[in-house]
Write an enzyme that holds these catalytic residues in place. Structure first.
Site, mmCIF file in Angstrom:
data_model
loop_
_atom_site.group_PDB
_atom_site.id
_atom_site.type_symbol
_atom_site.label_atom_id
_atom_site.label_comp_id
_atom_site.label_asym_id
_atom_site.label_seq_id
_atom_site.Cartn_x
_atom_site.Cartn_y
_atom_site.Cartn_z
ATOM 1 N N ASP A 126 -124.084 61.549 58.949
ATOM 2 C CA ASP A 126 -124.071 61.647 60.404
ATOM 3 C C ASP A 126 -125.218 62.546 60.844
ATOM 4 O O ASP A 126 -125.214 63.744 60.564
ATOM 5 C CB ASP A 126 -122.724 62.211 60.876
ATOM 6 C CG ASP A 126 -122.502 62.062 62.369
ATOM 7 O OD1 ASP A 126 -123.484 61.854 63.108
ATOM 8 O OD2 ASP A 126 -121.337 62.164 62.793
ATOM 9 N N ARG A 128 -126.195 62.860 64.103
ATOM 10 C CA ARG A 128 -126.133 63.127 65.540
ATOM 11 C C ARG A 128 -126.218 64.622 65.832
ATOM 12 O O ARG A 128 -125.712 65.446 65.083
ATOM 13 C CB ARG A 128 -124.848 62.546 66.139
ATOM 14 C CG ARG A 128 -124.840 61.035 66.113
ATOM 15 C CD ARG A 128 -123.538 60.470 66.590
ATOM 16 N NE ARG A 128 -122.460 60.784 65.659
ATOM 17 C CZ ARG A 128 -121.203 60.398 65.817
ATOM 18 N NH1 ARG A 128 -120.858 59.700 66.883
ATOM 19 N NH2 ARG A 128 -120.288 60.700 64.926
#
Length: 194
Positions: A126, A128
């Site tokens: 991930d 983000r």
């Protein structure tokens, strides 16, 4: 962070007439938006969803994920209570981009889970970043929220930036036979709370 507010306008939807706020990120060149309903700058906690872009789920109704149903449920919830905010962050495919997400889908078709697919492509599970959400909330004068999420990373990121989380509202929408393995991987490997 070089996030700057650009403009706002009315945005009528099937649920309510929101005000859409546009922001530009000078560092990444990406645009992000906030959909706002009601007075969110009164100091009271605001129901909020921080939603990362998912073209396949949000616009093409893919059942590989639960993104589209979560987005719709959040907008419907905000409309029903008459007040809230949805932050729409341009971070497709957990930050790897649309084309790489399609490559990850191909690897998933061959048996990899969503985390393994990203890693096989050379990415972290991930990528983000959520500090942009803090800047958007600051512009909207929001300091306390009830967050609609299953992702503990989102909660921690906002708390680390001084946003007070008064409640987590679970988001249980969009489970179907095509995404059961995906959802179990999100829970088992990414710590999502279902």
């Amino acid at each position: 962070m070089a996030l700057k507010f650009v403009e706002s306008a009315k945005l009528p939807t099937k649920w309510a007439e929101f005000v859409i706020y546009g922001f530009e990120d000078d560092q990444t060149g990406k645009d992000h938006v906030a959909l706002v309903l009601g007075d969110v700058a009164d100091g009271e906690p605001v129901d909020m969803r921080m939603h990362s872009e998912c073209l396949t789920g949000d616009a093409m109704f893919s059942q590989r994920c639960d993104c589209g149903p979560q987005l719709e449920a959040a907008l419907k919830h905000i409309a029903e209570i008459g007040r809230g905010v949805l932050l729409y962050l341009r971070q497709e495919g957990r930050g790897i981009g649309l084309i790489n997400k399609i490559k990850a889908y191909h690897l998933q078709d061959k048996g990899a889970d969503t985390v393994e697919a990203n890693e096989q492509l050379g990415f972290d599970a991930d990528l983000r970043e959520y500090d942009i959400a803090h800047d958007m909330l600051k512009h909207l004068n929001i300091a306390k929220i009830r967050i609609m999420t299953n992702n503990p990373r989102k909660i921690k990121a906002l708390e680390d930036h001084g946003i007070e989380i008064v409640e987590r509202i679970p988001s249980k929408h969009g489970e179907n036979p095509h995404n059961c393995y995906y959802l179990s991987t999100k829970a088992g490997k990414l710590g999502h709370l279902f």
